[in-house]
Design an enzyme around this catalytic site. Structure first.
Site, PDB file in Angstrom:
ATOM      1  N   CYS A  69      45.543  40.362  37.187  1.00  0.00           N
ATOM      2  CA  CYS A  69      46.886  40.451  36.593  1.00  0.00           C
ATOM      3  C   CYS A  69      46.836  40.081  35.109  1.00  0.00           C
ATOM      4  O   CYS A  69      46.152  39.143  34.704  1.00  0.00           O
ATOM      5  CB  CYS A  69      47.850  39.537  37.347  1.00  0.00           C
ATOM      6  N   CYS A  76      48.375  30.448  38.726  1.00  0.00           N
ATOM      7  CA  CYS A  76      48.067  31.594  39.591  1.00  0.00           C
ATOM      8  C   CYS A  76      46.585  31.967  39.633  1.00  0.00           C
ATOM      9  O   CYS A  76      45.941  32.168  38.600  1.00  0.00           O
ATOM     10  CB  CYS A  76      48.901  32.798  39.143  1.00  0.00           C
ATOM     11  N   CYS A 113      56.151  40.729  54.101  1.00  0.00           N
ATOM     12  CA  CYS A 113      56.308  40.648  52.643  1.00  0.00           C
ATOM     13  C   CYS A 113      55.012  41.045  51.943  1.00  0.00           C
ATOM     14  O   CYS A 113      53.973  40.429  52.165  1.00  0.00           O
ATOM     15  CB  CYS A 113      56.706  39.228  52.273  1.00  0.00           C
ATOM     16  N   CYS A 144      59.952  43.183  52.650  1.00  0.00           N
ATOM     17  CA  CYS A 144      60.091  42.446  51.402  1.00  0.00           C
ATOM     18  C   CYS A 144      58.901  42.822  50.525  1.00  0.00           C
ATOM     19  O   CYS A 144      57.800  43.003  51.052  1.00  0.00           O
ATOM     20  CB  CYS A 144      60.085  40.946  51.691  1.00  0.00           C
ATOM     21  N   CYS A 204      65.382  37.350  46.839  1.00  0.00           N
ATOM     22  CA  CYS A 204      64.594  36.186  47.242  1.00  0.00           C
ATOM     23  C   CYS A 204      64.056  35.574  45.960  1.00  0.00           C
ATOM     24  O   CYS A 204      63.240  36.197  45.274  1.00  0.00           O
ATOM     25  CB  CYS A 204      63.451  36.612  48.168  1.00  0.00           C
ATOM     26  N   ARG A 276      63.370  28.375  52.016  1.00  0.00           N
ATOM     27  CA  ARG A 276      62.047  28.614  52.611  1.00  0.00           C
ATOM     28  C   ARG A 276      61.057  27.516  52.223  1.00  0.00           C
ATOM     29  O   ARG A 276      60.805  27.288  51.036  1.00  0.00           O
ATOM     30  CB  ARG A 276      61.513  29.982  52.146  1.00  0.00           C
TER      31      ARG A 276
HETATM   32  N1  SAM Z   1      53.224  39.213  40.333  1.00  0.00           N
HETATM   33  C1  SAM Z   1      54.447  39.032  40.979  1.00  0.00           C
HETATM   34  C2  SAM Z   1      55.286  37.949  40.371  1.00  0.00           C
HETATM   35  O1  SAM Z   1      54.774  37.123  39.630  1.00  0.00           O
HETATM   36  O2  SAM Z   1      56.484  37.950  40.639  1.00  0.00           O
HETATM   37  C3  SAM Z   1      54.335  38.790  42.472  1.00  0.00           C
HETATM   38  C4  SAM Z   1      53.286  37.853  43.031  1.00  0.00           C
HETATM   39  S1  SAM Z   1      53.353  36.141  42.511  1.00  0.00           S
HETATM   40  C5  SAM Z   1      51.845  35.555  43.194  1.00  0.00           C
HETATM   41  C6  SAM Z   1      54.678  35.458  43.512  1.00  0.00           C
HETATM   42  C7  SAM Z   1      54.999  33.991  43.381  1.00  0.00           C
HETATM   43  O3  SAM Z   1      54.056  33.215  44.119  1.00  0.00           O
HETATM   44  C8  SAM Z   1      54.992  33.347  42.013  1.00  0.00           C
HETATM   45  O4  SAM Z   1      56.146  33.615  41.293  1.00  0.00           O
HETATM   46  C9  SAM Z   1      54.897  31.873  42.356  1.00  0.00           C
HETATM   47  O5  SAM Z   1      56.170  31.307  42.516  1.00  0.00           O
HETATM   48  C10 SAM Z   1      54.152  31.878  43.690  1.00  0.00           C
HETATM   49  N2  SAM Z   1      52.792  31.329  43.524  1.00  0.00           N
HETATM   50  C11 SAM Z   1      51.745  31.964  42.944  1.00  0.00           C
HETATM   51  N3  SAM Z   1      50.659  31.170  42.932  1.00  0.00           N
HETATM   52  C12 SAM Z   1      51.018  30.001  43.493  1.00  0.00           C
HETATM   53  C13 SAM Z   1      50.336  28.784  43.750  1.00  0.00           C
HETATM   54  N4  SAM Z   1      49.076  28.602  43.394  1.00  0.00           N
HETATM   55  N5  SAM Z   1      51.009  27.793  44.375  1.00  0.00           N
HETATM   56  C14 SAM Z   1      52.301  27.969  44.722  1.00  0.00           C
HETATM   57  N6  SAM Z   1      52.995  29.094  44.496  1.00  0.00           N
HETATM   58  C15 SAM Z   1      52.379  30.099  43.880  1.00  0.00           C
HETATM   59  C1  DTB Z   2      56.734  32.837  47.171  1.00  0.00           C
HETATM   60  O1  DTB Z   2      57.670  32.189  46.665  1.00  0.00           O
HETATM   61  N1  DTB Z   2      55.602  32.320  47.594  1.00  0.00           N
HETATM   62  C2  DTB Z   2      54.719  33.336  48.106  1.00  0.00           C
HETATM   63  C3  DTB Z   2      55.596  34.611  48.015  1.00  0.00           C
HETATM   64  N2  DTB Z   2      56.766  34.142  47.361  1.00  0.00           N
HETATM   65  C4  DTB Z   2      55.067  35.830  47.440  1.00  0.00           C
HETATM   66  C5  DTB Z   2      53.418  33.388  47.412  1.00  0.00           C
HETATM   67  C6  DTB Z   2      52.678  32.086  47.458  1.00  0.00           C
HETATM   68  C7  DTB Z   2      51.337  32.260  46.837  1.00  0.00           C
HETATM   69  C8  DTB Z   2      50.477  31.061  46.984  1.00  0.00           C
HETATM   70  C9  DTB Z   2      49.170  31.198  46.323  1.00  0.00           C
HETATM   71  C10 DTB Z   2      48.330  32.313  46.832  1.00  0.00           C
HETATM   72  O2  DTB Z   2      48.120  32.433  48.061  1.00  0.00           O
HETATM   73  O3  DTB Z   2      47.833  33.074  46.002  1.00  0.00           O
HETATM   74 FE1  SF4 Z   3      50.517  37.872  37.748  1.00  0.00          FE
HETATM   75 FE2  SF4 Z   3      50.233  35.692  39.250  1.00  0.00          FE
HETATM   76 FE3  SF4 Z   3      51.959  35.673  37.235  1.00  0.00          FE
HETATM   77 FE4  SF4 Z   3      52.491  37.183  39.432  1.00  0.00          FE
HETATM   78  S1  SF4 Z   3      52.361  34.946  39.346  1.00  0.00           S
HETATM   79  S2  SF4 Z   3      52.713  37.775  37.255  1.00  0.00           S
HETATM   80  S3  SF4 Z   3      50.403  37.767  39.986  1.00  0.00           S
HETATM   81  S4  SF4 Z   3      49.718  35.881  37.051  1.00  0.00           S
END
Ligand code: SAM
Ligand code: DTB
Ligand code: SF4
Length: 329
Positions: A69, A76, A113, A144, A204, A276
Site C-alpha cells: 500500500c 499498518c 468483510c 462488507c 462502519c 465492535r
Molecule cells: N486500506 C483501507 C483503509 O485504510 O481504509 C482498508 C484496510 S485497513 C487495514 C482497515 C483498518 O484496519 C484501518 O483503518 C485500521 O483502523 C485497522 N488496522 C490496520 N492495521 C491495524 C493494526 N495493526 N492494529 C489494529 N488495527 C489495525
Molecule cells: C477494522 O476496524 N478492523 C479490521 C477491519 N476493520 C478491516 C482490520 C484489523 C486489521 C488488524 C491488523 C491486520 O490483521 O493486518
Molecule cells: Fe494502506 Fe494500511 Fe493505511 Fe489501509 S491502513 S491505507 S492498507 S497503509
C-alpha cells in the site's frame, strides 16, 4: 395524498424530532473518569435499552489484496514504506474468495468483510470486487468491504452490486491524526464516508487505541464518531496489533481496563450503533473480553485471521460464547 401535504408532513416530522445530543470531548473524558463499576453499569443500562444484551454479531474478515500500500499509516503491516516481512499479493481470484466466504458462513458468521490494501480502488480494481460482492451476497451473507478512499460514483456501483456495509475508519482524533498518517487527511476519510452514506450503504467507522494517544485523544475520537449525523451503524474499536517494522511496533500497550472504558463510552455515546470489539482481542484474556460485552460490545471479528495478523480461533470464541450464554445474531 398530494405532494404538498406529503412535504408539509415531512417538515412537521422533522420539527418534532428531538435534537440529537452533541457530545463534547470533556463530557467523554468525564465518562472515562467515572469509577469503573459506575461506568459499566451506565453502559449496560444503555445497552439493554437498545439491544438484546446477549446477542453478538459476527463478521469474518478476508484480505483480498494484501500489502504494497502507498499510504504511511504508522500502525499498518501493509504499507510499502515499512519492512514488516509481509509478502505483497495480487487481488485474490473470485473462487478463492467464495471458498472463504462459504467456510465463514458454515462456521456461523453473518457478514463477510473483504479488505484491500489500497489508498483507494482504481476503476479496473473495482470491477472484480463488484463481482465478489454480488457472489458473496448470493451465499446469503451480509457483505462488507474496506477498500480505502472512494472516488465519485464508486459507492453507487458498490451499492448496486449489493454491498451492505463499507468500513472506513477515522482511526484517531483530529489532533493526533497527523502523527499517525501523513499521506491522506482525516477530511479525505470523512469525504469517503459521506459518499458511502449518500449511496445508502451502512457506514462502519471506528478507530484504534494503543497508538500512544492520550485519554483526551481517545475521548476526541469518540466525540468525532458520535457527532456524525447519523453516527456510524457499526463502530469498530481496535486495540493496536503491534507489528514489528512499523513505527508503532513497540508502543506501550493500553491498560486493558482503559480499553473496556473505551467500549463503554462508545456504547453510551452511540446507543443505537453496533460496537465492535475488533482487532487486538488476542492480547486480552476471556475475562477482559467478557467485560467488553458487559460494557456494550455487540459484534466481533470471527475467524483465526484478521487481515494479516491472528485473531482467536473460532472454536475458542464458540467456547467463550457458550460459557457466557451469548448468542450469535
Ligand atoms: N486500506 C483501507 C483503509 O485504510 O481504509 C482498508 C484496510 S485497513 C487495514 C482497515 C483498518 O484496519 C484501518 O483503518 C485500521 O483502523 C485497522 N488496522 C490496520 N492495521 C491495524 C493494526 N495493526 N492494529 C489494529 N488495527 C489495525
Ligand atoms: C477494522 O476496524 N478492523 C479490521 C477491519 N476493520 C478491516 C482490520 C484489523 C486489521 C488488524 C491488523 C491486520 O490483521 O493486518
Ligand atoms: Fe494502506 Fe494500511 Fe493505511 Fe489501509 S491502513 S491505507 S492498507 S497503509
Amino acid at each position: 395524498m398530494t405532494a404538498t401535504v406529503a412535504h408539509a408532513e415531512t417538515a412537521q416530522n422533522q420539527a418534532a424530532a428531538p435534537a440529537r445530543k452533541r457530545w463534547s470531548v470533556a463530557e467523554i473524558e468525564a465518562l472515562f473518569a467515572l469509577p469503573f463499576n459506575d461506568l459499566l453499569f451506565r453502559a449496560q443500562q444503555v445497552h439493554r435499552e437498545n439491544f438484546d444484551p446477549n446477542g453478538v454479531q459476527r463478521s469474518t474478515l478476508l484480505s483480498i489484496k494484501t500489502g504494497g500500500c502507498s499510504e504511511d499509516c504508522g500502525y499498518c503491516s501493509q504499507s510499502s514504506r515499512y519492512d514488516t516481512g509481509l509478502e505483497k499479493e495480487a487481488l485474490l481470484p473470485l473462487n478463492e474468495v467464495l471458498e472463504n466466504a462459504r467456510a465463514a458462513k458454515a462456521k456461523g458468521a453473518s457478514r463477510f468483510c473483504m479488505g484491500a490494501a489500497w489508498r483507494g480502488p482504481k476503476e479496473k480494481d473495482l470491477a472484480p470486487v463488484l463481482d465478489m460482492v454480488r457472489e458473496v451476497k448470493k451465499l446469503g451473507l451480509e457483505t462488507c468491504v474496506t477498500l480505502g478512499m472512494l472516488k465519485e460514483g464508486q459507492a453507487g456501483q458498490l451499492k448496486e452490486a449489493g454491498l451492505d456495509y463499507y468500513n472506513h475508519n477515522i482511526d484517531t482524533s483530529p489532533e493526533f491524526y497527523g502523527q499517525i498518517i501523513t499521506t491522506h487527511t482525516l477530511q479525505d476519510r470523512l469525504d469517503t464516508l459521506d459518499k458511502v452514506r449518500d449511496a445508502g450503504i451502512n457506514v462502519c467507522c471506528g478507530g484504534i487505541v494503543g497508538l500512544g494517544e492520550t485519554k483526551k485523544s481517545r475521548a476526541a475520537l469518540l466525540a468525532e464518531l458520535a457527532n456524525m449525523n447519523p453516527p456510524p451503524d457499526s463502530v469498530p474499536i481496535n486495540n493496536l496489533v503491534q507489528v514489528e517494522g512499523t513505527p508503532l511496533g513497540k508502543t506501550e500497550a493500553i491498560d486493558p481496563f482503559d480499553f473496556v472504558r473505551m467500549i463503554a463510552a462508545a456504547r453510551i455515546t452511540m446507543p443505537a450503533s453496533y460496537v465492535r470489539l475488533s482487532a487486538g482481542r488476542q492480547e486480552f484474556g476471556d475475562g477482559i473480553q467478557a467485560l467488553c460485552f458487559l460494557a456494550g460490545a455487540n459484534s466481533i471479528f470471527y475467524g483465526e485471521r484478521l487481515l494479516t495478523t491472528d485473531n482467536p480461533d473460532s472454536d475458542a470464541d464458540d467456547a467463550l460464547f457458550a460459557r457466557l450464554g451469548l448468542k450469535s445474531i
